[in-house]
Structures are given as C-alpha cells and as structure tokens.
Design a protein around this motif. Structure first.
Motif, mmCIF file in Angstrom:
data_model
loop_
_atom_site.group_PDB
_atom_site.id
_atom_site.type_symbol
_atom_site.label_atom_id
_atom_site.label_comp_id
_atom_site.label_asym_id
_atom_site.label_seq_id
_atom_site.Cartn_x
_atom_site.Cartn_y
_atom_site.Cartn_z
ATOM 1 N N PHE A 70 10.200 -6.517 17.727
ATOM 2 C CA PHE A 70 9.748 -5.472 16.527
ATOM 3 C C PHE A 70 8.316 -5.479 16.625
ATOM 4 O O PHE A 70 7.583 -6.475 16.876
ATOM 5 C CB PHE A 70 10.114 -5.623 15.334
ATOM 6 N N GLU A 71 7.526 -4.111 16.553
ATOM 7 C CA GLU A 71 6.135 -4.019 16.717
ATOM 8 C C GLU A 71 5.812 -4.586 15.433
ATOM 9 O O GLU A 71 6.133 -4.708 14.292
ATOM 10 C CB GLU A 71 5.692 -2.482 16.910
ATOM 11 N N ALA A 72 4.249 -5.101 15.465
ATOM 12 C CA ALA A 72 3.400 -5.643 14.348
ATOM 13 C C ALA A 72 3.029 -4.451 13.448
ATOM 14 O O ALA A 72 2.446 -3.511 13.949
ATOM 15 C CB ALA A 72 2.301 -6.218 14.981
ATOM 16 N N VAL A 73 3.343 -4.578 12.453
ATOM 17 C CA VAL A 73 2.975 -3.485 11.324
ATOM 18 C C VAL A 73 2.132 -4.351 10.277
ATOM 19 O O VAL A 73 2.738 -5.156 9.553
ATOM 20 C CB VAL A 73 4.142 -2.837 10.630
ATOM 21 N N ALA A 74 0.982 -3.855 9.910
ATOM 22 C CA ALA A 74 0.075 -4.459 8.877
ATOM 23 C C ALA A 74 0.337 -3.872 7.459
ATOM 24 O O ALA A 74 0.897 -2.767 7.455
ATOM 25 C CB ALA A 74 -1.298 -4.469 9.196
ATOM 26 N N LEU A 75 0.227 -4.608 6.486
ATOM 27 C CA LEU A 75 0.154 -4.165 5.173
ATOM 28 C C LEU A 75 -0.498 -2.580 4.844
ATOM 29 O O LEU A 75 -0.030 -1.710 4.359
ATOM 30 C CB LEU A 75 -0.051 -5.161 4.135
ATOM 31 N N LYS A 76 -1.636 -2.795 5.500
ATOM 32 C CA LYS A 76 -2.724 -1.547 5.340
ATOM 33 C C LYS A 76 -2.061 -0.281 5.756
ATOM 34 O O LYS A 76 -2.321 0.803 5.606
ATOM 35 C CB LYS A 76 -3.883 -1.957 5.957
ATOM 36 N N GLU A 77 -1.156 -0.329 7.164
ATOM 37 C CA GLU A 77 -0.482 0.648 7.591
ATOM 38 C C GLU A 77 0.674 1.116 6.868
ATOM 39 O O GLU A 77 0.911 2.496 6.974
ATOM 40 C CB GLU A 77 0.137 0.316 8.789
ATOM 41 N N ILE A 78 1.033 0.606 5.787
ATOM 42 C CA ILE A 78 2.262 1.153 4.819
ATOM 43 C C ILE A 78 1.742 1.586 3.455
ATOM 44 O O ILE A 78 2.741 2.083 2.733
ATOM 45 C CB ILE A 78 3.361 0.105 4.780
ATOM 46 N N ILE A 79 0.505 1.459 3.020
ATOM 47 C CA ILE A 79 0.102 1.478 1.811
ATOM 48 C C ILE A 79 0.217 3.172 1.481
ATOM 49 O O ILE A 79 -0.453 3.909 2.206
ATOM 50 C CB ILE A 79 -1.393 1.030 1.483
ATOM 51 N N VAL A 80 0.721 3.614 0.192
ATOM 52 C CA VAL A 80 0.384 4.678 -0.010
ATOM 53 C C VAL A 80 0.006 5.066 -1.548
ATOM 54 O O VAL A 80 0.051 4.160 -2.436
ATOM 55 C CB VAL A 80 2.019 5.538 -0.153
ATOM 56 N N SER A 81 -0.869 6.219 -1.656
ATOM 57 C CA SER A 81 -1.318 6.321 -3.250
ATOM 58 C C SER A 81 -0.457 6.978 -3.936
ATOM 59 O O SER A 81 0.706 7.685 -3.461
ATOM 60 C CB SER A 81 -2.528 7.320 -2.957
ATOM 61 N N THR A 82 -0.382 6.651 -5.276
ATOM 62 C CA THR A 82 0.486 7.443 -6.193
ATOM 63 C C THR A 82 -0.083 8.122 -7.278
ATOM 64 O O THR A 82 -1.520 7.983 -7.382
ATOM 65 C CB THR A 82 1.256 6.245 -6.739
ATOM 66 N N GLU A 83 0.626 8.969 -7.813
ATOM 67 C CA GLU A 83 -0.043 9.659 -8.892
ATOM 68 C C GLU A 83 -0.708 9.094 -10.027
ATOM 69 O O GLU A 83 -1.722 9.301 -10.455
ATOM 70 C CB GLU A 83 0.974 10.731 -9.520
ATOM 71 N N SER A 84 -0.230 7.948 -10.342
ATOM 72 C CA SER A 84 -0.850 7.097 -11.339
ATOM 73 C C SER A 84 -2.165 6.439 -11.038
ATOM 74 O O SER A 84 -2.822 5.808 -11.928
ATOM 75 C CB SER A 84 0.220 5.903 -11.757
ATOM 76 N N GLY A 85 -2.531 6.460 -9.765
ATOM 77 C CA GLY A 85 -3.692 5.776 -9.224
ATOM 78 C C GLY A 85 -3.429 4.321 -8.789
ATOM 79 O O GLY A 85 -4.516 3.847 -8.309
ATOM 80 N N ILE A 86 -2.330 3.944 -8.854
ATOM 81 C CA ILE A 86 -2.177 2.474 -8.341
ATOM 82 C C ILE A 86 -1.476 2.757 -6.938
ATOM 83 O O ILE A 86 -0.973 3.754 -6.266
ATOM 84 C CB ILE A 86 -0.785 2.085 -8.986
ATOM 85 N N ASP A 87 -2.078 1.914 -5.881
ATOM 86 C CA ASP A 87 -1.423 1.900 -4.498
ATOM 87 C C ASP A 87 -0.016 1.398 -4.447
ATOM 88 O O ASP A 87 0.050 0.254 -5.077
ATOM 89 C CB ASP A 87 -2.641 1.404 -3.662
ATOM 90 N N LEU A 88 0.499 1.502 -3.469
ATOM 91 C CA LEU A 88 2.019 0.832 -3.263
ATOM 92 C C LEU A 88 2.150 0.701 -2.179
ATOM 93 O O LEU A 88 1.801 1.491 -0.991
ATOM 94 C CB LEU A 88 3.100 2.163 -3.957
ATOM 95 N N CYS A 89 2.605 -0.576 -1.842
ATOM 96 C CA CYS A 89 3.364 -1.108 -0.369
ATOM 97 C C CYS A 89 5.018 -0.507 -0.747
ATOM 98 O O CYS A 89 5.655 -1.499 -1.416
ATOM 99 C CB CYS A 89 3.234 -2.180 0.038
ATOM 100 N N PRO A 90 5.514 0.412 -0.165
ATOM 101 C CA PRO A 90 6.847 0.858 -0.621
ATOM 102 C C PRO A 90 8.067 -0.073 -0.131
ATOM 103 O O PRO A 90 7.939 -0.708 1.045
ATOM 104 C CB PRO A 90 7.210 2.218 -0.236
ATOM 105 N N SER A 91 9.341 -0.107 -0.500
ATOM 106 C CA SER A 91 10.369 -0.835 -0.013
ATOM 107 C C SER A 91 11.510 0.539 0.199
ATOM 108 O O SER A 91 11.319 1.515 -0.182
ATOM 109 C CB SER A 91 10.867 -1.535 -1.152
ATOM 110 N N SER A 92 12.597 -0.128 0.740
ATOM 111 C CA SER A 92 13.759 0.816 1.008
ATOM 112 C C SER A 92 14.656 -0.393 1.104
ATOM 113 O O SER A 92 14.779 -1.308 1.338
ATOM 114 C CB SER A 92 13.539 1.601 2.252
#
Length: 281
Positions: A70-92
């Motif tokens: 598996f390729e290396a993926v850093a947390l900074k690559e998955i961060i998304v901004s949300t309407e609340s103003g909180i940043d999120l590292c999402p799950s699935s």
C-alpha cells in the motif's frame, strides 16, 4: 497542541456526540480543531456533514500506509474542511478491513501517534473519536492521546464498563511503559430520568404505547446519581449531559450544537466541558 481521545469500548455512550460538540465549542472560541474519525461506522464523519461513502482517501489509507504494497498516505492528505469550521480526517466502512493488517505490524500500537506528529503544530486541539470495541483503533487512540475522556451512558451496566476500561488502561500501560489514565468522565443521558419527565412527555409516552411504538428508555434518579458518585471516585472531572433531542437534530444537519443550537440544555454543558479541556493543557 493537546491530542484528546474520547473512548469507551461500549456502544451508545456518546463518544461521537461528545467529541463533536466539544470540538464545536473549542472552534467557536477561536481554536483550530481537527477531528480524527477512527470508527469504521464513520459517525463523526457523518456528524460533520461529510458522506463516508464519497470516494476519497480516508483513515483506512492512513492505517494501511506501509503495510504490504500500500502507498504511504499522510494525515494531511486526507483532511477535509467542514461547514462547522472543524477540520476532519474522515472514516469509512473500509477502515474495518485495516485492523487485521495492524496485528501483523510490530509498531501497530503507534501508527496513529506517528501519523499525527507532522501536523501537531497546525492545530490547537486534535480530537480522536474511537469505535465501540477493544481493538487496535481504540488502543491507537489511547496511545496517541495527551488526555483521555471516557464517555458513559446512564444505564445499569455503566459500572461494569468502567471497570473493564480500567483494565484496558492497565494493559496498555504495561505494554507501552507509559501510565494511562482518564482525565475526565462525561455521562450522557441517553435515557430520560423518570422524575424529570414533563407532563407533556408523559402524555407522549402514553400515546406511543397505545400506538404500539417504542418509547425512549428511562432510568431512575437514584440509579443515575449512583453512577455519578461512582465515577467521581475514578475521575478528577465528571460532567453530566442532560437528555436533549436537539443533539440528534444537530447531527442530522451535520453540525455541532455550537452552531445548531448553542443555547440548548446539552450545549450549555458541552461549552463548560470545552472550558475544562482548555485547562488540561
């Protein structure tokens, strides 16, 4: 830059609710907040208005980094901004598939801790939501934390769950050589207290029974107070969240109470908890 993990191996204790609402009030105070969703159920992801089924890199990719091919993926690559103003590292739901691979890694307890290090200075607070289990994602969350907040419901099995959690802390401390303890307990009233029900709520429950519909569970004030006293023996800070239907309405809108209903009963207490979190630094 404190990392704070919300945990309990039992489901329905309000981990996600507490994580999101504490994050909301910290954000409202001008703090930069990141929520890391380590639960395959992805409730924190949904609760911040993000679709866990949307195709994008998420915590599965982070935990699988360096595993097999598996390729290396850093947390900074998955961060998304949300309407609340909180940043999120999402799950699935895919995240559930990563856990078996973690057992094959010698560094399995420290994957999340190491992943967080490069982004620590970007945030005032990093809040970690963990799943209802005793698996690797819970352990990773606890190991990565500067502070641990335990959430409990006000049901009859709260005491048993707390004793089991203390055992988990002891085991992690023995393995890592670092003492583990919880700084705070948050008791969520997933059940209404019988003595606090208004006449309108009593009538509503009566109609629901007539219609064959399931009522919200209730508990007695005596039972609830016993749980609070029990928790005060273990935790330096204990907060109780009142039953509040607006919690669920806010989550449906993908917003914390700080944005959806900042004056609601539960919001007032979550704001107090956010102030207590600031004092943990």
């Amino acid at each position: 830059m404190p990392v704070i993990t919300f945990t309990h191996h039992k489901g329905g204790t309000g981990k996600t609710t507490s994580c999101l609402n504490c994050g909301g009030f910290l954000n409202k105070k001008g703090k930069r907040v990141l929520v890391i969703d380590c639960d395959p159920q992805a409730n924190a992801t949904t609760g911040l208005g993000c679709d866990p089924q949307e195709p994008r890199k998420n915590m599965y990719d982070v935990f699988m980094s360096g595993t097999d091919e598996f390729e290396a993926v850093a947390l900074k690559e998955i961060i998304v901004s949300t309407e609340s103003g909180i940043d999120l590292c999402p799950s699935s739901l895919d995240l559930a598939g990563a856990e078996p691979y973690l057992y094959e890694r010698e560094d399995r307890l420290f994957v999340l801790k190491e992943a967080i290090k490069p982004i620590l200075r970007r945030y005032s607070y990093i809040l970690i939501d963990t799943p209802p289990s005793m698996g690797q994602f819970v352990i990773n969350g606890i190991v990565a934390a500067d502070h641990v907040i335990v959430t409990l419901d006000n049901g009859m099995f709260a005491r048993t769950g707390l004793e089991a959690l203390q055992t988990i802390f002891s085991d992690i401390a023995e393995i890592t050589g670092t003492p583990v303890s919880a700084d705070m307990a948050v008791i969520t009233r997933g059940r209404m207290i019988q003595e606090e029900m208004t006449p309108g709520e009593e009538i509503s429950r009566g109609f629901r029974r007539l219609l064959g519909l399931k009522n919200e569970e209730t508990t007695s004030r005596e039972q609830f107070e016993e749980i609070v006293v029990f928790c005060e023996k273990f935790f330096p800070n204990v907060f109780t969240i009142p039953y509040d239907i607006l919690i669920h309405e806010a989550q449906k809108q993908g917003l914390p109470l700080s944005e959806f209903a900042p004056e609601s009963k539960a919001a007032v207490v979550y704001e107090e908890i956010s102030s207590a979190i600031e004092k943990l630094n």
